[in-house]
Design an enzyme around this catalytic site. Structure first.
Site, PDB file in Angstrom:
ATOM      1  N   SER A 151       0.843  -1.193   0.000  1.00 22.14           N
ATOM      2  CA  SER A 151       0.000   0.000   0.000  1.00 22.14           C
ATOM      3  C   SER A 151       0.878   1.243   0.000  1.00 22.14           C
ATOM      4  O   SER A 151       1.989   1.232   0.550  1.00 22.14           O
ATOM      5  CB  SER A 151      -0.898   0.021   1.241  1.00 22.14           C
ATOM      6  OG  SER A 151      -1.553   1.270   1.374  1.00 22.14           O
ATOM      7  N   TYR A 163      -1.711   0.196  10.011  1.00 22.39           N
ATOM      8  CA  TYR A 163      -1.759  -0.271   8.618  1.00 22.39           C
ATOM      9  C   TYR A 163      -0.490   0.116   7.859  1.00 22.39           C
ATOM     10  O   TYR A 163       0.122  -0.712   7.174  1.00 22.39           O
ATOM     11  CB  TYR A 163      -2.985   0.340   7.946  1.00 22.39           C
ATOM     12  CG  TYR A 163      -3.208  -0.062   6.517  1.00 22.39           C
ATOM     13  CD1 TYR A 163      -3.677  -1.331   6.185  1.00 22.39           C
ATOM     14  CD2 TYR A 163      -2.983   0.845   5.477  1.00 22.39           C
ATOM     15  CE1 TYR A 163      -3.907  -1.685   4.865  1.00 22.39           C
ATOM     16  CE2 TYR A 163      -3.211   0.498   4.159  1.00 22.39           C
ATOM     17  CZ  TYR A 163      -3.675  -0.768   3.856  1.00 22.39           C
ATOM     18  OH  TYR A 163      -3.885  -1.120   2.551  1.00 22.39           O
ATOM     19  N   LYS A 167       2.334  -2.436   6.296  1.00 17.13           N
ATOM     20  CA  LYS A 167       2.647  -2.443   4.871  1.00 17.13           C
ATOM     21  C   LYS A 167       4.109  -2.112   4.624  1.00 17.13           C
ATOM     22  O   LYS A 167       4.718  -2.610   3.666  1.00 17.13           O
ATOM     23  CB  LYS A 167       1.737  -1.470   4.118  1.00 17.13           C
ATOM     24  CG  LYS A 167       0.288  -1.920   4.048  1.00 17.13           C
ATOM     25  CD  LYS A 167       0.135  -3.290   3.408  1.00 17.13           C
ATOM     26  CE  LYS A 167      -1.307  -3.655   3.148  1.00 17.13           C
ATOM     27  NZ  LYS A 167      -1.466  -5.011   2.582  1.00 17.13           N
TER      28      LYS A 167
END
Length: 308
Positions: A151, A163, A167
């Site tokens: 991402s 997150y 990633k």
């Protein structure tokens, strides 16, 4: 067909990008295991019809082969069971697409440790677990393709440190796997997708980006790109190419895929250095004088302190 006699596992393959990938691989001859427990976007269990079974039925209706594993990648043993299921039914594990994901956004000072753990365990440890169990089979057959979904958040995000950090770890994991497995004919690459799905572009996500735009945390260009992004159909051709023999020598790379554009990221590298003769210790005053002009020329603080 491109993937005839190949067996693929697609985690998070019941919906969105994962389903599009699973359907595309099956359409080109792969026998597919859809690994998806059917959770909501925050990882909570949901009731009702199995989205994985619906996806598998759609593949079968189109003439393909698909089975399901209603397992979570956050469970290390479940990842092993899914790989074993693929081996038992199809005789090999040739392609692994680590696509499963959840979101639990919060600013860091409001983020409970559970939200950190759920997101990191799904995105990062889940990819490790799947590779851990699949790698021995790929090594033995001396052929394999691993696609780890990344991402743009790895470059820095607001309201989703869990997150973004996970990633970022995915990028490093991919580069390590390329070096560990490459000599066995197994490649590992990261694909960083931009596509409108229930995970990436619901009303809450749009509202969050609107607030960031108003606060000056994202540019108008970035905001427009997010709210107008294309669908999963823009992602699957790159996945298919990376899984094919045509990409046998493409290993450890990170790609960006979005509507009408495919890009590749630079490898991490030191951009510039200060070197002191004799390797003596730099003094504070020397660094104060040299760092702004030598290493930080043109640098702009992405989040300067507010002033009254």
């Amino acid at each position: 067909m491109l993937f005839e006699n190949r067996a693929a596992i697609v985690t998070g393959g019941a919906r969105g990008i994962g389903r599009a990938i699973a359907e595309d691989l099956a359409r080109q001859g792969a026998r597919v295991v859809i690994m998806d427990p059917g959770t909501s976007k925050d990882g909570a269990r949901t009731e009702g019809a199995s989205p994985a079974e619906e996806a598998a039925e759609a593949i079968r209706a189109a003439g393909g082969t698909a089975i399901i594993a209603s397992e979570s990648v956050s469970d290390h043993d479940a990842c092993g069971r899914t790989v074993a299921l693929c081996m038992e039914n199809f005789g090999s594990v040739d392609i692994l697409v680590n696509n499963a994901g959840v979101l639990r956004p919060k600013m860091i000072w409001n983020m409970p440790v559970e939200s950190w753990d759920v997101v990191v365990n799904t995105h990062l440890r889940g990819q490790y677990s799947m590779i851990h169990h699949a790698a021995p089979h790929m090594r033995a057959q001396r052929w394999g393709r691993i696609i780890n979904m990344g991402s743009e958040a790895w470059r820095g995000t607001v309201g989703g440190a869990n997150y973004g950090a996970a990633k970022g770890g995915v990028f490093s994991l991919t580069r390590a796997m390329a070096r560990e497995l490459g000599k066995y004919g197994v490649t590992a690459n990261t694909v960083c997708p931009a596509a409108a799905t229930r995970l990436t572009l619901d009303a809450a996500v749009k509202e969050g980006f609107r607030k960031r735009l108003e606060a000056g945390l994202v540019t108008q260009e970035r905001y427009d790109a997010v709210v107008n992004m294309g669908g999963p159909e823009h992602i699957v051709p790159l996945i298919a190419w990376l899984c094919s023999d045509a990409a046998a020598d493409v290993n450890g790379q990170a790609f960006r895929a979005e509507a009408g554009r495919v890009g590749i990221y630079n490898d991490p590298e030191i951009r510039a250095s200060l070197v002191k003769a004799g390797k003596d210790v730099f003094t504070f005053d020397e660094l104060s004088a040299l760092l702004p002009s030598a290493l930080l020329q043109g640098y702009v603080n992405p989040a300067p302190a507010e002033t009254d």
